[in-house]
Scaffold this motif. Structure first.
Motif, PDB file in Angstrom:
ATOM      1  N   ARG A 192       0.819  -1.212   0.000  1.00 10.18           N
ATOM      2  CA  ARG A 192       0.000   0.000   0.000  1.00 10.18           C
ATOM      3  C   ARG A 192       0.852   1.261   0.000  1.00 10.18           C
ATOM      4  O   ARG A 192       0.535   2.239  -0.679  1.00 10.18           O
ATOM      5  N   PHE A 193       1.943   1.241   0.756  1.00  5.68           N
ATOM      6  CA  PHE A 193       2.808   2.410   0.822  1.00  5.68           C
ATOM      7  C   PHE A 193       3.389   2.723  -0.558  1.00  5.68           C
ATOM      8  O   PHE A 193       3.389   3.871  -1.006  1.00  5.68           O
ATOM      9  N   ASP A 194       3.892   1.701  -1.262  1.00  8.59           N
ATOM     10  CA  ASP A 194       4.455   1.909  -2.596  1.00  8.59           C
ATOM     11  C   ASP A 194       3.382   2.369  -3.583  1.00  8.59           C
ATOM     12  O   ASP A 194       3.643   3.183  -4.465  1.00  8.59           O
ATOM     13  N   LYS A 195       2.186   1.827  -3.436  1.00 13.76           N
ATOM     14  CA  LYS A 195       1.100   2.213  -4.341  1.00 13.76           C
ATOM     15  C   LYS A 195       0.733   3.686  -4.154  1.00 13.76           C
ATOM     16  O   LYS A 195       0.478   4.401  -5.126  1.00 13.76           O
ATOM     17  N   GLN A 196       0.705   4.147  -2.907  1.00  9.85           N
ATOM     18  CA  GLN A 196       0.423   5.559  -2.649  1.00  9.85           C
ATOM     19  C   GLN A 196       1.504   6.451  -3.246  1.00  9.85           C
ATOM     20  O   GLN A 196       1.221   7.477  -3.859  1.00  9.85           O
ATOM     21  N   GLU A 197       2.772   6.026  -3.079  1.00 10.98           N
ATOM     22  CA  GLU A 197       3.885   6.797  -3.645  1.00 10.98           C
ATOM     23  C   GLU A 197       3.771   6.904  -5.168  1.00 10.98           C
ATOM     24  O   GLU A 197       3.972   7.969  -5.744  1.00 10.98           O
TER      25      GLU A 197
END
Length: 817
Positions: A192-197
């Motif tokens: 999720r963190f990478d997707k938000q970035e």
């Protein structure tokens, strides 16, 4: 779309401050930690799913080999009741561990064949089990292959870093494609963190492109915002989201929405006092973005206070921790703040402050001798900024000397050496601009030709050929326009557009795909009187048609530069109603709105200022005055001292003074301009003050207090011109000739002694016209003024001496009849 097993634990979201420090361009820091934590979580889940798939009657013996866990079938233990070893049991297994347990074996299972004895490459083929034996096959996790649904972490990390690298290098189209592939591709981004970035990265790419893509960026970020939580101030806790969203809103002209969002991000209340609003937060990127936004909105005082507070805080941090690992980052931030202050002070016409700041950065003082001041430092960007400031202050010789030192040249070198490029384009282009302002047009032309690989003696065809560097070609075209080499200017601009001089009107007005070239061609055709071509191309740039209805023509295309250019062009043509309607639509207003709504600022400083200037030209000075006062938070009923206090915005105060002069509030206008001269130290305010006094009894006494300058000579010319017009109106057309000749002498002296200006060119044209000289001659001087400063055609011509001139010209015309 399934992205593989969803991690039960995510990498902890870092604070806004840390996000700006750990960039996604590298594989270290929070990004790498998030990937490692995600992978370890996924492996644990794979094991738990594999165990849950086994039948309760089967006991696994885990192999110490990693390959046995991930891809091979585990061995089952031999039952205690059987002396024959199981075909599934590895030799030498501990049979005592399963004593007392009964197993049911599959009688239809294939006989084990060693790999070396298998035919066709060592693969053992078997029929797909069905019925009861299928239960025994379920103990092997054959159908669960996480690597088939998720991208390998190293490859994913590489793709994300590559997309951000493209964004950093301003390859916005390629970066957009890369981010879309990552987000919508076969594998997707499981973390999720990478997707938000990646989503924020995509929005940043879209922000730099068309209006439609900027709208899409806002929609994407608003949707992503729903996934996160909000702080008590209403800001999203997803890193960089609100910062990027505010920049998108700024690009769309939604300055008020962007301001509110940034204040929430900085943990400020919108109704807080100025001191609280300008107190730095712990989020540097939001602070610097807020300062830049206030600058765009014309809130110069707020922007200045915030930048000064940021500077104080950064210096304090550097002094308290001189050997901290963050020292280099703090120094970069301080440099950014200093350069921002310099640009802001130039906008506020506080050039002396900007000069002191730049000199302080390189260890110099204003009272140093010329040799020290013009010596290049180790900071090229500061030296270049200093040359811009000196040019604005009229210290062009000093700016030229510093640039020549940076180029390793000397003022007394030959033309051949002086016009030789240094290889550093920013220095060469700054030298070109300086020579243009010093009226050394031949030197500037020779340097530009050398930079483009051409020679002055080349053929016209060769000279107008593109050199491959857009900025050099465009600068050369504009310079030729200044030098009245109109044929070359048009030919070069058309070559840059992929057109020919003999093309049809439809082909000439077709867009070339580069907005800057199209607008340069519009300005050239406007200057040379080809108004139909200029208007048609400008309408094409804004995706409109000349035959469209007024409603469609006045609908904004939301490319602010194009909309403002079209509004100002209609002003030049005298189509004030079209210009007004377009500016009102851009401001979200309607011509039928009440005075209160019409005079309420829309939040976009450029739109409001353009509208106030237009109303001044349309002889609506009261409406312009009310809008300007609302822009700076004042009210017409306030006392004189408050009304005449400089607002901190140079342009607003100057237009306000002109409005008061037009409406007969002469003393108030003089008061504001006098205080503006002290506050801004501006040549324009000084000239305005002298203009307000021209033709008056106290003019000679006032101007005697000033040393001779280009401004005083020009003001003297306007004074005698105004007196001559008055004499012509009151007496006979023959009277006033002596004062007209004096006016011409003063302006010619200004042009001879000082660098030329558009005002001086224009004043000479006025004198020649009033003296009855050849029409072609005085029109040529007006053309020079427009070529020097095209914006002067948009300024109000309502000063009382202009009105006197119109009356005098009318009387001269009647006397000839």
């Amino acid at each position: 779309m399934s992205y593989g097993p969803t991690p039960t634990t995510n990498a902890p979201a870092s604070s806004s401050t840390s996000t700006s420090q750990s960039s996604p361009y590298c594989a270290s820091g929070s990004y790498a930690d998030a990937v490692r934590k995600s992978l370890s979580t996924s492996n644990r889940e794979i094991k738990s799913v594999t165990q849950a798939a086994q039948l309760p009657q089967v006991v696994h013996q885990r192999s110490n080999s990693t390959s046995d866990i991930s891809g091979r079938q585990a061995s089952a233990c031999q039952p205690a009741t059987t002396s024959q070893p199981s075909r599934y049991c590895a030799s030498g297994s501990d049979t005592g561990a399963s004593k007392g347990r009964k197993f049911t074996l599959n009688p239809n299972a294939e006989t084990f064949i060693p790999r070396s004895q298998r035919p066709h490459g060592g693969h053992q083929h078997s029929k797909s089990p069905s019925g009861p034996e299928a239960a025994y096959q379920s103990s092997t996790p054959r159908t669960f292959h996480p690597e088939a649904k998720t991208c390998p972490p190293e490859a994913l990390k590489k793709e994300i870093n590559s997309a951000f690298a493209m964004l950093k290098n301003q390859n916005f189209t390629d970066a957009e494609k890369a981010f879309r592939t990552l987000l919508n591709g076969k594998h997707g981004i499981p973390n999720r963190f990478d997707k938000q970035e990646a989503t924020v990265g995509l929005a940043r790419c879209l922000k730099e492109q068309t209006h439609e893509k900027q709208m899409e960026a806002c929609s994407i970020l608003e949707e992503l915002r729903l996934d996160g939580k909000l702080t008590r101030f209403g800001a999203s806790n997803i890193d960089n989201l609100d910062l990027c969203l505010s920049l998108c809103e700024e690009a769309l002209g939604k300055y008020l929405a962007a301001e509110t969002r940034l204040l929430r991000l900085r943990k400020k209340m919108p109704n807080a006092n100025e001191r609280a609003l300008c107190e730095p937060s712990h989020y540097y990127a939001a602070d610097i973005s807020n300062a830049r936004l206030w600058q765009l909105m014309g809130k110069y005082t707020l922007a200045e206070t915030l930048l000064l507070n940021l500077k104080t805080k950064l210096i304090k941090n550097l002094q308290s921790k001189p050997y901290s690992p963050a020292t280099s980052k703090l120094r970069r931030h301080l440099n950014t703040v200093n350069m921002g202050l310099m640009r802001l002070w130039q906008l506020m016409d506080k050039h002396q402050k900007a000069e002191l700041l730049m000199l302080d950065l390189i260890g110099k003082r204003p009272d140093d001798n010329e040799d020290i001041l013009c010596r290049q430092s180790d900071h090229k960007d500061v030296d270049l900024a200093l040359t811009f400031i000196w040019r604005a202050l009229g210290k062009r010789e000093r700016a030229e000397r510093l640039l020549l030192n940076m180029s390793r040249k000397h003022p007394h070198d030959s033309e051949e050496i002086l016009s030789r490029p240094t290889g550093h384009r920013a220095i060469d282009m700054a030298l070109v601009r300086t020579w243009e302002e010093m009226d050394k047009l031949e030197l500037a032309e020779k340097l530009l030709l050398n930079m483009s690989g051409k020679r002055p003696g080349d053929s016209e065809e060769e000279l107008c050929k593109l050199c491959g560097h857009h900025d050099i070609d465009l600068s050369l075209a504009v310079l030729w326009q200044r030098m009245y080499k109109y044929m070359r200017t048009e030919k070069l601009l058309l070559n840059m557009s992929g057109k020919r001089p003999g093309d049809s009107e439809e082909a000439l007005c077709k867009l070339c795909g580069n907005r800057e070239i199209d607008l340069a061609l519009v300005r050239f055709w406007e200057l040379t009187g080809k108004y139909n071509l200029a208007e048609k191309l400008l309408l094409n740039v804004s995706h409109k048609h000349p035959g469209a209805s007024e409603e469609i023509l006045c609908k904004p295309c939301w490319q602010h530069e194009i909309d403002l250019t079209l509004a100002r062009y209609w002003e030049v043509l005298g189509k004030y109603h079209l210009s007004e309607r377009l500016l009102l639509n851009m401001s979200g207003k309607d011509p039928d709105d009440s005075e209160e709504i019409l005079c309420k600022p829309c939040g976009n400083h450029e739109f409001d200022l353009a509208l106030a200037t237009l109303w001044e030209m349309m002889d609506k000075p009261e409406r312009a005055e009310r809008l300007l006062l609302n822009m700076i938070g004042k009210h017409p009923g306030e006392d004189e001292d408050s009304l005449c206090k400089p607002s901190g915005n140079h342009d607003i105060d100057l237009i306000l003074a002109r409005c008061w002069e037009i409406t007969g509030k002469h003393e108030r206008a003089i008061n504001l301009v006098e205080r503006g001269c002290e506050f801004y130290h501006s040549n324009e305010f000084e000239l305005t003050l002298l203009k307000f006094s021209t033709g008056q009894e106290g003019f000679m006494e006032m101007i005697s207090r000033y040393p001779e300058s280009a401004n005083t000579l020009l003001a003297n010319s306007i004074h005698y011109f105004s007196l001559a017009c008055q004499q012509i109106i009151q007496d006979t057309p023959e009277s006033g000739q002596d004062n007209l000749h004096k006016a011409l002498e003063f302006v010619e002296s200004a042009l001879k002694k000082y660098p030329p200006s558009a005002g001086a060119y224009s004043q000479k044209a006025h004198c020649l016209r009033m003296l009855g000289k050849n029409e072609q001659k005085w029109k040529e001087w007006f053309a020079r003024a427009r070529a020097f400063d095209s914006s002067r055609t948009r300024r109000a011509k309502t000063h009382f001496w202009r009105n006197r001139e119109a009356a005098a010209l009318q009387k001269l015309s009647n006397s000839k009849e």
